[in-house]
Design a protein around this motif. Sequence first.
Motif, short mmCIF file in Angstrom:
data_model
loop_
_atom_site.label_atom_id
_atom_site.label_comp_id
_atom_site.label_asym_id
_atom_site.label_seq_id
_atom_site.Cartn_x
_atom_site.Cartn_y
_atom_site.Cartn_z
N PRO A 38 0.82 -1.21 0.00
CA PRO A 38 0.00 0.00 0.00
C PRO A 38 0.86 1.27 0.00
N THR A 39 0.31 2.32 -0.60
CA THR A 39 0.99 3.61 -0.62
C THR A 39 0.34 4.60 0.34
N ALA A 40 -0.82 4.25 0.87
CA ALA A 40 -1.53 5.10 1.83
C ALA A 40 -2.35 4.23 2.76
N GLU A 41 -2.65 4.78 3.92
CA GLU A 41 -3.44 4.09 4.94
C GLU A 41 -4.93 4.28 4.63
N THR A 42 -5.67 3.17 4.58
CA THR A 42 -7.12 3.21 4.39
C THR A 42 -7.77 2.21 5.34
N VAL A 47 -4.30 -2.24 9.72
CA VAL A 47 -4.38 -3.15 10.86
C VAL A 47 -3.58 -2.51 11.99
N ARG A 48 -4.21 -2.34 13.13
CA ARG A 48 -3.48 -1.77 14.26
C ARG A 48 -2.44 -2.78 14.76
N ALA A 49 -1.25 -2.26 15.04
CA ALA A 49 -0.15 -3.11 15.48
C ALA A 49 -0.51 -3.87 16.76
N ASN A 50 -1.19 -3.21 17.70
CA ASN A 50 -1.54 -3.90 18.95
C ASN A 50 -2.60 -4.98 18.73
N PHE A 51 -3.47 -4.81 17.74
CA PHE A 51 -4.43 -5.86 17.37
C PHE A 51 -3.66 -7.09 16.86
N LEU A 52 -2.72 -6.84 15.95
CA LEU A 52 -1.93 -7.93 15.37
C LEU A 52 -1.06 -8.61 16.44
N ALA A 53 -0.44 -7.83 17.31
CA ALA A 53 0.39 -8.40 18.38
C ALA A 53 -0.45 -9.28 19.30
N THR A 54 -1.66 -8.82 19.64
CA THR A 54 -2.54 -9.62 20.50
C THR A 54 -2.89 -10.94 19.83
N LEU A 55 -3.21 -10.90 18.55
CA LEU A 55 -3.52 -12.12 17.80
C LEU A 55 -2.33 -13.08 17.79
N ALA A 75 -0.92 -5.10 3.77
CA ALA A 75 -1.48 -4.38 4.91
C ALA A 75 -0.64 -3.15 5.25
N TRP A 76 -1.30 -2.16 5.81
CA TRP A 76 -0.66 -1.00 6.41
C TRP A 76 -0.76 -1.25 7.92
N ILE A 77 0.34 -1.59 8.55
CA ILE A 77 0.34 -1.92 9.98
C ILE A 77 0.66 -0.64 10.74
N ASN A 78 -0.35 -0.14 11.44
CA ASN A 78 -0.29 1.16 12.08
C ASN A 78 0.16 1.04 13.53
N GLY A 79 1.29 1.68 13.86
CA GLY A 79 1.81 1.66 15.21
C GLY A 79 3.02 0.76 15.32
N CYS A 94 4.44 -11.53 6.55
CA CYS A 94 3.86 -10.22 6.27
C CYS A 94 4.46 -9.77 4.95
N ILE A 95 3.76 -10.02 3.87
CA ILE A 95 4.25 -9.80 2.52
C ILE A 95 3.73 -8.47 1.99
N LYS A 96 4.62 -7.66 1.45
CA LYS A 96 4.26 -6.37 0.85
C LYS A 96 3.44 -5.51 1.81
N CYS A 97 3.86 -5.49 3.07
CA CYS A 97 3.19 -4.69 4.09
C CYS A 97 4.01 -3.43 4.38
N VAL A 98 3.35 -2.41 4.89
CA VAL A 98 4.01 -1.20 5.35
C VAL A 98 3.88 -1.18 6.87
N PHE A 99 5.01 -1.04 7.55
CA PHE A 99 5.01 -0.86 9.00
C PHE A 99 5.18 0.63 9.24
N SER A 100 4.14 1.29 9.74
CA SER A 100 4.18 2.75 9.91
C SER A 100 5.20 3.16 10.97
N GLU A 101 5.48 2.26 11.90
CA GLU A 101 6.47 2.51 12.94
C GLU A 101 7.35 1.27 13.06
N THR A 102 8.03 1.14 14.15
CA THR A 102 9.03 0.10 14.34
C THR A 102 8.42 -1.29 14.49
#
Length: 120
Positions: A38-42, A47-55, A75-79, A94-102
């Motif tokens: 992705p080139t932008a967050e929609t 996907v929120r990073a804390n949601f993914l971490a919890t999963l 996915a755009w992984i936010n946080g 996590c293929i072709k994903c953007v990690f917005s933070e670390t």
Amino acid sequence: MTTIPLPHVFARFKPLSTAEQQIGVGCNDKIILNTERPTAETSDNTVRANFLATLLQLPRANSPIPTTGFYLQGAWINGTLDLNSLKLEHNLRCIKCVFSETLILFDARVDGNLNLQGSQ
């Protein structure tokens, strides 16, 4: 495809983004939100990073993740995705994903493959 509902621990994340809802429905299969990075967050790709971490931290007995592992694409992984000291009992892709933070993997252990191909 059999749907395995997300455990009740995810109630705290409501309302879920469209992408997070897709993870809840398709967690036992490959989750392809987009074929390209992705080139932008929609709502469709975020996907929120804390949601993914919890999963990913759910014990195997309670996890909707199949034994073949977790696959997320486009996915755009936010946080900050903090998997510090986590022991994953499956593949994580996590293929072709953007990690917005670390993405934190310090002392993490993956019993399988870790694949971040095409991600940034």
